[in-house]
Structures are given as structure tokens and as C-alpha cells.
Write a protein that holds these residues in place. Structure first.
Motif, mmCIF file in Angstrom:
data_model
loop_
_atom_site.group_PDB
_atom_site.id
_atom_site.type_symbol
_atom_site.label_atom_id
_atom_site.label_comp_id
_atom_site.label_asym_id
_atom_site.label_seq_id
_atom_site.Cartn_x
_atom_site.Cartn_y
_atom_site.Cartn_z
ATOM 1 N N ALA A 216 0.819 -1.214 0.000
ATOM 2 C CA ALA A 216 0.000 0.000 0.000
ATOM 3 C C ALA A 216 0.849 1.258 0.000
ATOM 4 O O ALA A 216 0.346 2.344 -0.312
ATOM 5 C CB ALA A 216 -0.927 -0.001 1.221
ATOM 6 N N TRP A 217 2.114 1.127 0.351
ATOM 7 C CA TRP A 217 2.993 2.294 0.462
ATOM 8 C C TRP A 217 3.045 3.116 -0.832
ATOM 9 O O TRP A 217 2.919 4.350 -0.772
ATOM 10 C CB TRP A 217 4.389 1.837 0.871
ATOM 11 N N PRO A 218 3.223 2.525 -2.031
ATOM 12 C CA PRO A 218 3.245 3.366 -3.245
ATOM 13 C C PRO A 218 1.954 4.143 -3.451
ATOM 14 O O PRO A 218 1.977 5.289 -3.923
ATOM 15 C CB PRO A 218 3.479 2.355 -4.371
ATOM 16 N N TRP A 219 0.813 3.537 -3.103
ATOM 17 C CA TRP A 219 -0.467 4.225 -3.274
ATOM 18 C C TRP A 219 -0.567 5.431 -2.341
ATOM 19 O O TRP A 219 -1.043 6.495 -2.752
ATOM 20 C CB TRP A 219 -1.625 3.265 -3.010
ATOM 21 N N LEU A 220 -0.121 5.256 -1.092
ATOM 22 C CA LEU A 220 -0.182 6.364 -0.141
ATOM 23 C C LEU A 220 0.797 7.476 -0.510
ATOM 24 O O LEU A 220 0.472 8.664 -0.394
ATOM 25 C CB LEU A 220 0.107 5.862 1.265
ATOM 26 N N VAL A 221 1.992 7.090 -0.937
ATOM 27 C CA VAL A 221 2.956 8.101 -1.362
ATOM 28 C C VAL A 221 2.428 8.870 -2.570
ATOM 29 O O VAL A 221 2.546 10.104 -2.643
ATOM 30 C CB VAL A 221 4.313 7.443 -1.676
#
Length: 729
Positions: A201-206
């Protein structure tokens, strides 16, 4: 054709459609996070509340642009005031949620906490200033009339611009920029697959934070430039060129926020990073796609009706038709999903033919091998439900001797059962059925990455090991629940069939022995005993019997008949031994060694724990008899096979009775072993003799019989009965 806001119809339509789109999705996401939260923590409440607050901002925005920017009235002041607080609070809430997500409050030693403990109070103060400064300003910007005429006479101004307008760009840039810094090192998750979900999920949040930062830079910078230029030029918001500029700015910012909402929705729905659920759910993703479709359709239709300035009844009718059509499609999709789900479940609920298999194994010459089809449902589970490349279904506990080798699934190839290490360390990590899944080391478990425990009313019965998904996604909560239920059913089915077959074989053997003994008894009594008795009667009934010495002959005939009856009674199967109930389990076993096997061993060593001796008295009579006969069979096997025909070989037996959360009886001899692979024998459904049958009976009462054999060295038989099964029967 002119529009509602500007003279450009398509521009007005885009403004309204984007505003409605954002409003629908933000409200849906906020409600989904709050209603689906597993644990009502303040972080989850803040995330859901922030989404609802952002939805309220676009609710007010839609009301203002839908009525027309040129319109002045008290309701416009209401909508302007309603959107003021969310616009000021939303950036700070986003920053707070990212800090919570990154472990700012849960890990006091994290780098995120050390760095942001200075920025958090500063941004909190800026947020309070942005929200509360209008309360102390005699000419605040919260009046829509003042904004419309671009006039304000505020002592809280720098030059021609109020302090709020100057602070807002700095405030938003800091909130979104610092949230990016916090996301560099997200904190550890406590839930299953939580760390994997955070990484994915990190790329989506960034990306969401970057898009929001870009929107704040564009919006704030353009707003400051425009207000300075408008005040210097003496223009008003109602001027056409001013409205056109603001309209294009609105489309850019709203469109950018729409992209951010879609990115954030992917992180929330696909990985459930804010709901706190153990795993994402497949149905949640379908509902998200439906919500996006609804937002697109609703924004398109209702935005069109407002841009065309249709009569309200026509807009209402269009919205009604859209809702009915969408609900119809949603219902159809639900039934289609139900049919697809039932199609996937069909291999698991189909009949396994257990009745045929049980009867087949009991027949003298079965036409089909006595084995149920467990491979088909297991392959369907791994391929259709889990979508994994590799999986193993391993039985543990009391049922494992009945099932034998684990089931193996390997995509595209036939793989035999690999050598798996002892699952004892792994099973200790499964403390309760609430723990649905655990990660495992693929190097230790033949390529498996995850382990799902399988339970029954008697405890842990198996483990389902499998690799990652073929498409690289995360396993959904429903998928693991179905996998656990199907795995438990397969193990129960295999164990039940093996148990029924062995008991059927035992019953068949007893019936056959009973018939043979009954026929032999009839033959002996009819052909041998009765003639002897008849001859004796004839001899004794004659007048010259005593004179001629025929009494001795009659006595010889009767003695012969007595011997044959005694021999026949001796060969009949013994009844249930009363020794166990009278003496107790341990003393009855010692009596067997002293009387029946007194010369079979050179020495017998007993190690009996006082606690085990005390608890053995609590065992029900039936369970005690099962334990007694299983232990006696193990002793007889050791006596019969231990020397392997070498009478000079010394043979010793060690009997240990211990208490390890249940009664354990261990019988270990130093003989050559029993000569066959006993694990295969116990799992072989055609072998209904000896320890295999006693292992089945142990499983019936909730215990287990396990054998460890070292060829040429020793054989160890362990009988285990859990504490909860002492008085079950």
C-alpha cells in the motif's frame, strides 16, 4: 449555450461532475472505514472522520457552484461556512493519520517520532490559527458576500492580503510534505500479512500524498496570485474573466483531488490499511468498484442536469432512473457472484461416496480401491479459491496416523509429498482458532509462505501450508476462511473414512471368528462330544456294566468329552477383562508384564510420575480399556519382534507414564523393531490388524498412538490422551 457558472457549458459540467464524484467517494470511503473497523481506535476514527470531513467540503462546494457563484443569499453564507472548517482541518488530519500509520504513537523509539515531535505541535498551532482566527477577526473571510466582492478590511492583514490567505499555502505544503517524510518508514503492523499489506500500500499512499501536495501548491499559489492581481485591478468575482479563471482552477484542483481519492481508495480497499481488519476482503474490492461506477454515473448525470439548468423535477427523475438502474445492476452482479461462488464450492459439497467406500472395504473382493477423492476438492481449493502455486495439507494430532502422507498441490506438475520438518514448533504458535494465518519460512517448509491452522472440537487437527498468490496479490479474508473450512472438512472426511473402514474390518474379523468358533463348537459337540456321552450312557445302562468292568470305559469316554469341552472354551475369544476396572490402568499393565510376559524381557523398568498415577484414576472405564489393550498390544509386539529370532539377544522394556497436559504412556524397547514401516501400516486402509486397529480406537476416544522406530536399535510407542478426553465416554 451558456453555462451555470461561466459561458462555457462543458466547463461548468466538468466542475459539477468532479465535485459530485469526489463527494460520493469520500463519503463512501469514510463510512466504510468507520463501519468496517475491527477495533475502534482513535486512529481509525480520525481516518474515517477525516474522509467524511473532506466529503463535507465537496458537499458545500457542490451546493455553491450548483446554485451559481453570482447568487447571493443567506444559504450561500451557510454553505461557505460549512466548507470553511473542513478546508482548514483536512490537511492537518491527513498529516495526523500518516503519523499514526507510521507508528508515531506506538513506537517511541522510531525515527519518525524523533523527527516529527517538533513539527507536530507547530502544525497543530497553525491548524488552530486557520480554523479559529476568524473568531477574532472583525472582518473574516467566512462571509461569502465579502469573498464575492473581493473586499475585506481586516486588521489581521499583511498589505492587501489577510493573514489567513498568506498562511494557508505554507500550512498545506507543510502538512502534505511532512506526511511524505513520515511515509518513508511506516511502522510495523500487528495483524496478519500487515507488513506485506503496508509495503504494497505504500506506493499508493505516497502517490496520494504527492498528488495532494501538487494540488495544494497549484491551488494556493494560483489563489494568492489571483487575489493580489484582482485587488490591484479593482475587479470582482462576478467578472467573466475572473469566473473563467476560477473555473479552470476549480477543474484542475478537483480533478487532482479525484485522482488522489482513487489512489487512496486503492490503498484502503485492497489492503484495508485503516480498517484494522486481519485481512482484506474480496467483496470489499467489488463494492469499491461499484462505488466508483456510481460516483462516475451520478456525477455525469446530475452534473449534466445542473449545467443544463433543467427544472428540478427533471434532475430528480434523472437521478432516480440512475439509482434504479444502478441498483438493478448491483442486484444482478450480486446474483452472478453468488452463482460463481456456488460453482467454486461445488467440488467441496459434492458427495464423497463414503458409504460405497466403507462397504467396499468390508466386502471380500472390492471392485474399487477403498479411497475417497480428496485430490479434486483440494486442487479446486488451491487453484480456484486461493489462487496459489503450491500447497500442502498436513494432518497433525490424533488424526495424523489415520491419514498418513500430506496432500500436495503444485501448479503445472505432479509433486510427491516433500520431506517437511516437524510441525511441533509451528503448531505451538497457533494458540486459538482466532489466529487465522501465520507466515512461515519457505526454505524450511518446501516453498510454503503461509500456514493456516485447522481445528476441530478436539483441538488442532492439521495445517494448511501454501505459497503466495499467482498474481502477487494478498489473500482475502473470505479466501482463508473458506480454505480453513475446506481443509478441516477434508481431514475429518479422510479420518472418518479410515476410522470407519478399520472398525468395519474389525467387526468383520470378529464376525468371521465368531462364525468359525460357532461352527466348530457345533461340530465338536455333535460329532464328538454327543457320541461319547451317548456311548457312556449306553454302557452304564446295561445290567452287566459293573460286572464286566464297563464303568471304566464310560468314565474314559466322559473324561475325553470333558477335555474337548475345556479345550473349546479355552479357544473361544475372552470377554472384557475386569482387571482394568478392578486394579486400575497402571496396575493392570504391570500385572500383564508379571503374568503373561514374565519371561519375554530380560528386564522391565517402570517410570511413573505421581501426578500421572493420580490422574489415571480419573479415566472413564471405557477409555481405560482402550488404553490398556493398546499398551498390551505394544508390549506383545515388543516381546514377539524384539529379538527377531535371536534368543540370545538381550531385550529390555522401559515403560514411562507421565502427565503433559494429558496422560502419556511411552513403551520403549531396545529390540530390532517390528520389521515394517509402522507409519505406513497405521495409514494403510487395508491393514486392519494389531496397532493399526488400536490406533483407530485411540483416535475414537480422542487420543493418539504414534510410533518411532530406529531399525536395529529401538522401537518407541507413545499413547497420548489429552486432559479433556479423560472422561469423554
Amino acid at each position: 449555450m451558456g453555462g451555470l457558472i461561466t459561458d462555457n457549458f462543458y466547463l461548468d459540467w466538468a466542475i459539477l461532475a468532479l465535485s459530485l464524484f469526489n463527494m460520493v467517494l469520500l463519503f463512501w470511503l469514510g463510512g466504510a472505514v468507520i463501519l468496517n473497523a475491527e477495533r475502534r481506535t482513535w486512529g481509525l476514527a480520525l481516518a474515517g472522520g477525516g474522509l467524511l470531513l473532506a466529503g463535507t467540503l465537496f458537499l458545500a462546494h457542490t451546493a455553491i457552484v450548483g446554485r451559481g457563484l453570482q447568487y447571493v443569499g443567506r444559504w450561500m453564507n451557510f454553505w461557505w461556512g460549512l466548507g470553511w472548517a473542513p478546508a482548514q482541518a483536512a490537511p492537518f488530519i491527513w498529516y495526523m493519520v500518516m503519523l499514526w500509520y507510521s507508528g508515531f504513537w506506538s513506537d517511541r523509539q522510531s525515527p519518525v517520532r524523533r523527527w516529527h515531535r517538533i513539527w507536530l505541535p507547530l502544525l497543530a498551532a497553525l491548524a488552530l490559527v486557520q480554523i479559529g482566527l476568524p473568531l477574532f477577526d472583525p472582518h473574516p473571510l467566512s462571509s461569502y458576500t465579502q469573498v464575492l466582492e473581493l473586499r475585506w478590511d481586516s486588521p489581521l492583514s499583511i498589505g492587501t492580503l489577510p493573514v489567513l490567505v498568506l498562511l494557508y499555502p505554507l500550512y498545506t505544503v507543510l502538512c502534505f510534505g511532512l506526511s511524505l517524510h513520515a511515509l518513508r518508514r511506516p511502522g510495523n503492523a500487528e495483524r496478519v500479512m500487515g507488513d506485506l499489506a503496508r509495503r504494497r500500500a505504500w506506493p499508493w499512499l505516497v502517490a496520494t500524498a504527492l498528488v495532494l501536495l501538487g494540488a495544494s501548491l497549484v491551488g494556493s499559489g494560483t489563489l494568492v496570485w489571483f487575489l493580489v492581481d484582482a485587488r490591484q485591478g479593482g475587479r470582482y468575482l462576478t467578472d467573466k474573466d475572473v469566473l473563467l479563471t476560477l473555473a479552470w482552477l476549480d477543474v484542475i484542483v478537483s480533478g487532482t483531488i479525484a485522482v488522489a481519492v482513487l489512489l487512496l481508495g486503492q490503498a484502503i480497499i485492497r489492503y484495508e490499511i485503516f480498517t484494522g481488519k486481519a485481512l482484506p476482503r474480496r467483496g470489499f474490492s467489488r463494492h469499491w468498484r461499484s462505488a466508483v461506477a456510481l460516483a462516475v454515473g451520478y456525477g455525469f448525470v446530475v452534473g449534466l442536469s445542473l449545467a443544463l439548468q433543467l427544472h428540478p423535477i427533471y434532475g430528480l427523475l434523472l437521478a432516480t432512473v440512475l439509482m434504479v438502474g444502478f441498483y438493478t445492476l448491483f442486484s444482478w452482479r450480486s446474483y452472478a457472484e453468488r452463482d460463481r461462488f456456488m460453482e467454486q464450492l461445488r467440488p467441496f459439497v459434492a458427495s464423497q461416496g463414503m458409504y460405497k467406500d466403507v462397504l467396499a472395504v468390508a466386502s471380500p473382493s472390492p471392485a474399487l480401491p477403498p479411497d475417497i477423492d480428496t485430490i479434486t476438492p483440494f486442487r479446486a481449493l488451491c487453484h480456484n479459491v486461493l489462487g496459489t502455486r503450491l500447497a500442502y495439507l498436513v494432518a497433525v494430532g490424533p488424526l495424523s496416523p489415520l491419514i498418513g502422507q500430506p496432500l500436495v498441490y503444485s501448479e503445472g506438475s505432479k509433486t510427491s509429498a516433500p520431506h517437511l520438518p516437524s510441525l511441533h514448533d509451528l503448531t505451538r504458535r497457533f494458540s486459538s482458532p482466532q489466529k487465522i494465518c501465520l507466515p512461515v519460512d519457505p526454505a524450511l517448509y518446501a516453498g510454503a509462505h503461509w500456514a493456516v491452522p485447522l481445528w476441530s472440537e478436539r483441538g488442532l487437527i492439521g495445517v494448511l501450508l501454501f505459497s503466495d498468490k499467482r498474481d502477487g496479490g494478498l489473500f482475502a479474508h473470505e479466501e482463508l476462511e473458506v480454505a480453513r473450512a475446506i481443509g478441516e472438512r477434508l481431514i475429518d472426511t479422510q479420518a472418518s473414512l479410515a476410522m470407519a473402514q478399520k472398525l468395519m474390518l474389525l467387526q468383520r474379523q470378529q464376525l468371521a471368528e465368531s462364525q468359525v468358533l460357532d461352527r466348530r463348537a457345533r461340530r465338536v459337540l455333535h460329532d464328538e462330544v454327543l457320541p461319547l456321552l451317548h456311548t457312556s450312557m449306553l454302557v452304564l445302562s446295561g445290567p452287566e456294566a459293573r460286572a464286566n468292568g464297563h464303568i471304566d470305559d464310560a468314565l474314559a469316554h466322559m473324561s475325553n468329552a470333558h477335555s474337548q469341552i475345556t479345550s473349546l472354551l479355552r479357544e473361544m475369544p475372552p470377554g472384557v477383562s475386569p482387571e482394568v476396572a478392578r486394579l486400575g490402568l497402571i496396575e493392570a499393565l504391570q500385572r500383564v508384564v508379571q503374568e503373561e510376559l514374565s519371561e519375554a524381557f530380560d528386564s522391565v523398568e517402570w517410570n511413573i510420575e505421581p501426578e500421572a498415577a493420580r490422574r489415571s484414576g480419573d479415566i472413564s472405564p471405557f477409555v481405560a480399556e482402550v488404553l490398556f489393550y493398546a499398551a498390551r498390544e505394544a508390549m506383545r509386539n515388543a516381546a514377539h519382534h524384539g529379538r527377531a529370532g535371536d534368543s540370545a539377544r538381550p531385550l529390555h522394556l522401559n515403560v514411562s507414564v507421565t502427565w503433559r497436559e494429558g496422560l502419556e504412556i511411552t513403551l520403549e524397547d531396545n529390540g530390532v523393531g517390528i520389521g515394517v514401516d509402522i507409519s505406513h501400516k497405521l495409514s494403510n486402509r487395508s491393514g486392519g490388524q494389531g496397532l493399526a486397529l488400536h490406533g483407530t480406537l485411540m483416535a475414537v476416544v480422542g487420543g493418539s498412538l504414534s510410533i518411532e522406530r530406529v531399525p536395529g536399535d529401538k522401537t518407541r510407542v507413545t499413547l497420548a490422551l489429552p486432559h479433556g478426553e479423560l472422561k469423554q465416554i
